[in-house]
Design an enzyme around this catalytic site. Structure first.
Site, PDB file in Angstrom:
ATOM      1  N   ASP A  19      -8.990   2.411   0.965  1.00 30.33           N
ATOM      2  CA  ASP A  19      -9.586   2.032  -0.325  1.00 30.33           C
ATOM      3  C   ASP A  19     -10.777   2.945  -0.663  1.00 30.33           C
ATOM      4  O   ASP A  19     -11.289   2.910  -1.779  1.00 30.33           O
ATOM      5  CB  ASP A  19     -10.108   0.578  -0.248  1.00 30.33           C
ATOM      6  CG  ASP A  19      -9.231  -0.376  -1.032  1.00 30.33           C
ATOM      7  OD1 ASP A  19      -8.506   0.089  -1.935  1.00 30.33           O
ATOM      8  OD2 ASP A  19      -9.284  -1.591  -0.746  1.00 30.33           O
ATOM      9  N   LYS A  45       1.725  -4.536  -3.043  1.00 32.71           N
ATOM     10  CA  LYS A  45       1.416  -3.487  -2.068  1.00 32.71           C
ATOM     11  C   LYS A  45       2.490  -3.441  -0.982  1.00 32.71           C
ATOM     12  O   LYS A  45       2.914  -2.377  -0.553  1.00 32.71           O
ATOM     13  CB  LYS A  45       0.026  -3.717  -1.461  1.00 32.71           C
ATOM     14  CG  LYS A  45      -1.070  -3.291  -2.434  1.00 32.71           C
ATOM     15  CD  LYS A  45      -2.438  -3.808  -2.097  1.00 32.71           C
ATOM     16  CE  LYS A  45      -3.390  -3.499  -3.243  1.00 32.71           C
ATOM     17  NZ  LYS A  45      -4.661  -4.200  -3.191  1.00 32.71           N
ATOM     18  N   GLN A  60      -8.140  -7.256   0.969  1.00 29.56           N
ATOM     19  CA  GLN A  60      -8.141  -7.586  -0.456  1.00 29.56           C
ATOM     20  C   GLN A  60      -9.432  -8.322  -0.827  1.00 29.56           C
ATOM     21  O   GLN A  60      -9.769  -9.332  -0.237  1.00 29.56           O
ATOM     22  CB  GLN A  60      -6.915  -8.460  -0.765  1.00 29.56           C
ATOM     23  CG  GLN A  60      -6.673  -8.716  -2.230  1.00 29.56           C
ATOM     24  CD  GLN A  60      -6.285  -7.455  -2.992  1.00 29.56           C
ATOM     25  OE1 GLN A  60      -5.446  -6.688  -2.568  1.00 29.56           O
ATOM     26  NE2 GLN A  60      -6.931  -7.239  -4.122  1.00 29.56           N
TER      27      GLN A  60
END
Ligand code: NDP
Length: 283
Positions: A120, A53, A97
């Protein structure tokens, strides 16, 4: 012989477009879209994702901050970091995460990230917006699948779409995105009866169950489009999908490989959401 949908090439094409838009954004507003990534603990797979990322941010010219916190981090410390990032002018997207170490509450973190920075698309506010088809952010993996279909010239309208898997991050939002494109959608899961029969109805089959090589040629209709979301490690360490490529590819019209199919698209869609968040911040 199926046409192979090249996720790496499509992903590179989209990242190029994002890079151009990010440069235009910076010259207009004087700052770059910014993404913060939080990782707690030392899960090896998560560390690879976080590294990828960060690399993707560099590639498209975004500002990025990475927070690698020890496994002993408390909920209060994590919450305080999320609060700080929520308030930061430099950060437009925040990603924590998952999975988190067991003593931490994932839901609490998801709820704490400001919905306008929730790149997300896990916050119930954004999940609700996806449901009504009025979205700020598209959930990354399902959005990646939709981009692969669109850029391969595959029209979803009126097609029988079978999604196997009903998780909150893949199966359910995938079904919704296909529905918004006017597909006739069936969602299957571990309790589905006659799974092979249902799969054989699919013009577009999306496999997202996390079981290596589960979907075999006899479960697929001739000419079907087969999208393999699965990412499984074989005992020899090699990455493999949920679809048995050798037996399915000869029957399919289009198929995504693993690796090199859906995988590269997920991070690209994260970059897209971060750009959207930055654009929304100046509206
Ligand atoms: P989950 O484990 O959260 O969900 C799996 C789903 O598959 C569940 O709904 C489960 O049903 C269903 N399922 C499991 N076994 C069967 C079976 N034998 N028959 C029918 N349905 C079954 O997984 P995720 O959705 O998070 O991920 C799915 C796969 O996608 C994994 O391989 C994951 O690694 C991969 N993935 C890939 C990404 C990418 O970037 N390419 C991103 C995210 C995930 P039930 O609900 O009844 O238990």
């Amino acid at each position: 012989m199926a046409k192979i949908i090249d996720g790496k090439a499509i992903s590179a094409e989209i990242r190029n477009e994002i890079k151009q838009q990010a440069a235009e954004f910076e010259s207009k507003y004087g700052f770059r879209p910014g993404l913060a990534v939080i990782i707690v603990g030392d899960d090896a797979a998560s560390q690879v994702y976080v590294r990828n990322k960060r690399r993707a941010c560099e590639e498209v010219g975004f500002y990025s901050e990475a927070y690698e916190l020890p496994a002993s981090t408390t909920q209060e410390e994590l919450n305080a970091l999320v609060d700080k990032l929520n308030a930061s002018d430099k950060i437009h997207g925040i990603l924590c995460q998952l999975p988190l170490p067991r003593h931490l509450d994932e839901n609490e973190v998801i709820l704490r990230i400001a919905p306008h920075k929730d790149v997300d698309a896990f916050h119930p506010y954004n999940v609700g917006k996806i449901m009504i088809g009025d979205y700020s952010f598209l959930p990354c993996t399902p959005a990646g699948v939709m981009a692969l279909l669109e850029r391969s010239g595959i029209d979803v309208c009126g097609k029988e779409c079978v999604v196997v898997g009903r998780s909150n991050i893949v199966g359910k939002p995938q079904a919704m995105l296909l529905l918004h494109k006017s597909g006739t959608v069936t969602v299957c899961h571990s309790k589905t009866k006659n799974l092979s029969e249902v799969c054989r109805r699919a013009d577009i089959l999306v496999a997202a169950i996390g079981k290596a090589d589960f979907f075999t040629g006899d479960m697929v209709k001739d000419g079907a489009v087969v999208i393999d979301v699965g990412m499984n490690r074989r005992p020899d360490g090699k990455l493999t999908g949920d679809v048995d490529f050798a037996s399915v590819e000869p029957k399919a019209s289009y198929i995504t490989p693993v690796p090199g199919g859906v995988g590269p698209m997920t991070i690209t869609m994260l970059m897209q959401n971060t750009l959207t968040a930055a654009k929304n911040s100046v509206k």
